[in-house]
Design an enzyme around this catalytic site. Structure first.
Site, PDB file in Angstrom:
ATOM      1  N   ASP A 109       0.884  -1.080   0.009  1.00  0.00           N
ATOM      2  CA  ASP A 109      -0.225  -0.067   0.139  1.00  0.00           C
ATOM      3  C   ASP A 109       0.893   1.246  -0.110  1.00  0.00           C
ATOM      4  OD1 ASP A 109      -1.879   1.944   0.450  1.00  0.00           O
ATOM      5  OD2 ASP A 109      -2.103   1.641   2.705  1.00  0.00           O
ATOM      6  N   ASP A 133      -4.301   3.935   2.714  1.00  0.00           N
ATOM      7  CA  ASP A 133      -5.587   3.790   3.101  1.00  0.00           C
ATOM      8  C   ASP A 133      -5.688   2.218   3.396  1.00  0.00           C
ATOM      9  OD1 ASP A 133      -5.018   2.198   0.649  1.00  0.00           O
ATOM     10  OD2 ASP A 133      -6.701   3.072  -0.571  1.00  0.00           O
ATOM     11  N   ASP A 144      -1.791  -1.298  -3.656  1.00  0.00           N
ATOM     12  CA  ASP A 144      -2.237  -0.476  -4.634  1.00  0.00           C
ATOM     13  C   ASP A 144      -1.180  -0.369  -5.944  1.00  0.00           C
ATOM     14  OD1 ASP A 144      -0.312   1.414  -3.798  1.00  0.00           O
ATOM     15  OD2 ASP A 144      -1.602   2.422  -2.778  1.00  0.00           O
ATOM     16  N   ASP A 170      -5.172 -10.445 -15.959  1.00  0.00           N
ATOM     17  CA  ASP A 170      -6.311 -11.321 -15.385  1.00  0.00           C
ATOM     18  C   ASP A 170      -7.466 -10.892 -16.383  1.00  0.00           C
ATOM     19  OD1 ASP A 170      -7.406 -13.257 -14.097  1.00  0.00           O
ATOM     20  OD2 ASP A 170      -6.227 -13.124 -12.344  1.00  0.00           O
ATOM     21  N   ASP A 193      -9.566 -16.213 -16.529  1.00  0.00           N
ATOM     22  CA  ASP A 193     -10.205 -16.665 -15.443  1.00  0.00           C
ATOM     23  C   ASP A 193     -11.067 -17.876 -15.776  1.00  0.00           C
ATOM     24  OD1 ASP A 193     -10.611 -15.930 -12.371  1.00  0.00           O
ATOM     25  OD2 ASP A 193     -12.555 -15.820 -13.375  1.00  0.00           O
ATOM     26  N   GLU A 210      -7.265 -20.681 -16.629  1.00  0.00           N
ATOM     27  CA  GLU A 210      -7.571 -21.477 -15.447  1.00  0.00           C
ATOM     28  C   GLU A 210      -8.671 -22.481 -15.855  1.00  0.00           C
ATOM     29  OE1 GLU A 210      -9.218 -20.478 -11.075  1.00  0.00           O
ATOM     30  OE2 GLU A 210     -10.261 -19.710 -12.793  1.00  0.00           O
ATOM     31  N   HIS A 261      -3.948 -17.371  -5.465  1.00  0.00           N
ATOM     32  CA  HIS A 261      -4.690 -16.528  -4.349  1.00  0.00           C
ATOM     33  C   HIS A 261      -5.937 -17.290  -4.083  1.00  0.00           C
ATOM     34  CE1 HIS A 261      -6.446 -16.177  -8.424  1.00  0.00           C
ATOM     35  NE2 HIS A 261      -7.414 -15.802  -7.931  1.00  0.00           N
ATOM     36  N   ASP A 262      -6.162 -18.380  -4.295  1.00  0.00           N
ATOM     37  CA  ASP A 262      -7.373 -19.325  -4.378  1.00  0.00           C
ATOM     38  C   ASP A 262      -6.973 -20.304  -3.223  1.00  0.00           C
ATOM     39  OD1 ASP A 262      -9.184 -17.702  -5.765  1.00  0.00           O
ATOM     40  OD2 ASP A 262      -8.710 -19.001  -7.433  1.00  0.00           O
TER      41      ASP A 262
HETATM   42  C1  GLC Z   1     -11.562 -17.723 -10.330  1.00  0.00           C
HETATM   43  C2  GLC Z   1     -10.377 -16.736  -9.500  1.00  0.00           C
HETATM   44  C3  GLC Z   1     -11.045 -16.574  -8.243  1.00  0.00           C
HETATM   45  C4  GLC Z   1     -12.460 -16.151  -8.724  1.00  0.00           C
HETATM   46  C5  GLC Z   1     -13.338 -16.961  -9.338  1.00  0.00           C
HETATM   47  C6  GLC Z   1     -14.548 -16.258 -10.008  1.00  0.00           C
HETATM   48  O1  GLC Z   1     -11.421 -19.044  -9.792  1.00  0.00           O
HETATM   49  O2  GLC Z   1      -9.270 -17.281  -9.464  1.00  0.00           O
HETATM   50  O3  GLC Z   1     -10.376 -15.915  -7.114  1.00  0.00           O
HETATM   51  O4  GLC Z   1     -12.973 -15.981  -7.231  1.00  0.00           O
HETATM   52  O5  GLC Z   1     -12.315 -17.207 -10.716  1.00  0.00           O
HETATM   53  O6  GLC Z   1     -14.135 -15.033 -10.659  1.00  0.00           O
END
Ligand code: GLC
Length: 563
Positions: A30, A34, A38, A107, A207, A260, A331-332
């Site tokens: 950041d 805030d 960013d 993304d 995605d 993905e 991140h998932d």
């Molecule tokens: C993908 C992303 C995930 C998101 C989902 C819906 O799996 O990696 O973070 O919540 O799509 O967009």
């Protein structure tokens, strides 16, 4: 010191040789206090990324969004979220990355938009040209059109009073699915893709891309499956056609693309990676090796998994997928050292073992922010401490289905598997809020930041960071680690994971002791003791893999010269 080995007779692709670093901007750095990471915060860290040696940044969504799913619900594809900065900030980031020969992939979230996207607003008002932009179905407001479940828990349909119909959302109700059968939708997406490519980016991560095509007639799914309907909305009948159309756009640019595909198996994935235009795919079987019979989101068998099962999956991915996308976290997912290693006594050793694995397999490796310092899972004491709509949605379902009575019954599951473990802010130093922000962080930090942080990792020889950097250097120097064939040795061994990589007359041996015991490697497996250590996560490894016992989580890479 090893010598650099470059071959001249290889069909080289930059995206095969690249090491990718994934940034979740909200939790990275950041710059304005805030409490939210960013884009200028990322630009401040470009030299840091450069010193790690990565080649590509994958930037998770930074577009304008109401943030029902932290940016994966896009309101406007062509503008930047205020909290993250401006388009000028984004342009500066791109140019700072390019100045250091680091490429940027964005993304691309086009299975769905935000409910607040103007397309959805127009569609629910049945404005001309937008009526069929989403999946609308008639029906009794108390009876969804079929039994499909959302990947985030609950039904995949929500009734919209304004339009008087149901709409489909495979994820959150705030994320309505676009109707790809409609050629106008596909044209609109092509415009978005072209617009970003023209801004000079180097590709996309696509995605949830296996969900674009839904079965005609929306048939009910198998009622006993963990996600009802998945067979009708993953890898659907027209997916290949839609991807071919997208790929035709990419082909006009020098891009890398990675899709993905959470619901696709290895055979299906191979169909797509052999296409021109879509270079590789995230396939998830190996991430599910820790799941029980009811899928990953069930409070059973937590943390129990067999190395032999992992080998079987990796062997298939390495052998059958044209060019694998390599990852053990994102991140998932939970933090990789907590998921596949030992985040207690052997945190450094197991984090560096997994790093060795990631960076010596065939494919393009992806490092998720914080992995390079061995960040671990956090502890969430109650559902209020969780931010992620997937975790909360699934926990609510488990309670509604009687699998659990309260959060206490699923706390271990959440603390093992929640996506939020990956979203605690990046730990830069041991000052207040880990140097992530001078304000109030949007999401609580993992308290172990006083011990696990970038600053201390940079200072310490033999740190996780140090090992990542050396492995990346090695991979850059050694074609065999990028392009070599993979062969698994000892497939039935429960503790040792050993394999070779071979290119021409060169062979590299990787031996990973995936346990906290001391284990001996039988060098007759490779027929030679004539080896040279290329890298190890223990400083005292000898050049003979047979004479030495491998220490807990030891990961040593040898060059075998005379086989
Ligand atoms: C993908 C992303 C995930 C998101 C989902 C819906 O799996 O990696 O973070 O919540 O799509 O967009």
């Amino acid at each position: 010191m090893t010598t650099q080995r470059r071959h001249t007779d290889i069909d080289r692709q930059w995206w095969k040789e690249a090491v990718v670093y994934q940034i979740y901007p909200r939790s990275f750095n950041d710059s304005d206090g805030d409490g939210v990471g960013d884009i200028p915060g990322i630009t401040e860290k470009v030299d840091y990324l450069d010193s790690l040696g990565i080649d590509v940044v994958w930037l998770c969504p930074v577009y304008d969004s109401p943030n029902a799913d932290n940016g994966y619900d896009i309101r406007d594809y062509r503008s930047i979220l205020d909290e993250f900065g401006t388009m000028a900030d984004w342009e500066e980031l791109l140019s700072e990355l390019h100045a250091r020969d680091i490429r940027l992939i964005m993304d691309l979230v086009v299975n769905h938009t935000s409910k607040q996207h103007e397309w959805f607003q127009k569609s629910r008002r049945r404005e001309s040209g937008y009526e069929d932009f989403y999946h609308w179905q008639d029906g009794d407001p108390d009876e969804p059109p079929n039994n499909w479940k959302s990947i985030f828990g609950g039904p995949a349909w929500t009734y919209d009073d304004e339009r008087g119909q149901w709409y489909l959302h495979l994820f959150d109700p705030e994320q309505p699915d676009l109707n790809w059968r409609n050629p106008d939708v596909r044209d609109a997406v092509t415009d978005v893709v072209t617009w970003w490519l023209e801004k000079g980016i180097d590709g996309f991560r696509l995605d949830a891309i296996d969900h674009l095509s839904k079965a005609d007639g929306y048939p009910d799914g198998e009622p006993d499956d963990p996600i009802n309907g998945l067979e009708h909305f993953s890898h659907g009948p027209r997916l290949r056609e839609y991807l071919d159309e997208l790929a035709a756009v990419f082909e006009d640019y020098d891009t890398m693309t990675v899709g993905e595909m959470g619901g696709a198996d290895i055979e299906q994935v191979d169909d797509y990676t052999s296409m021109d235009g879509l270079n590789s795919v995230f396939q998830f079987d190996h991430m599910e090796v820790t799941a029980g019979p009811n899928g990953p989101w069930h409070p059973e068998q937590l943390g129990e998994w067999d190395l032999t099962d992992l080998k079987e999956i990796i062997n298939r991915q390495q052998g059958e997928i044209d060019w694998p996308a390599l990852f053990f976290g994102n991140h998932d997912q939970p933090r990789l050292v907590s998921h596949f290693g030992d985040d207690g006594d052997y945190r450094t050793e197991s984090a560096t073992l997994i790093a060795t694995f990631l960076l010596t397999l065939r494919g393009t490796p992806y490092i998720y922010q914080g992995e390079e310092i061995g960040m671990t899972n956090d502890e969430f004491g109650s559902l209020e401490e969780v931010d992620d709509p997937m975790t909360t949605g699934i926990v609510e379902d488990l309670i509604a289905d009687g699998v659990a009575d309260s959060y206490a019954d699923v706390a271990d599951l959440v603390n093992y598997r929640s996506r939020d473990h990956a979203r605690t802010p990046m730990q830069w130093d041991d000052s207040e809020n880990a140097g992530f922000t001078t304000g109030e962080p949007w999401f609580a930090l993992n308290e172990n930041y006083t011990e696990i942080n970038v600053e201390s990792s940079l200072e310490e020889e033999g740190s996780v960071w140090d090992h990542y950097q050396r492995l990346i250097d090695l991979r850059n120097d050694e074609d065999v680690l990028v392009y070599g064939e993979y062969d698994c040795l000892l497939p039935d061994d429960e503790q040792l994971y050993a394999y070779t990589r071979t290119l021409g007359d060169e062979t590299v041996l990787v031996v990973l002791n995936w346990s906290d015991d001391t284990v001996t490697f039988d060098s007759s497996t490779v027929g030679t003791t004539d080896a040279e250590v290329m890298i190890s996560n223990y400083t005292d490894s000898t050049d003979d893999p047979s004479t030495e016992s491998l220490k807990p989580y030891e990961a040593t890479v040898y060059r075998l010269d005379s086989r």
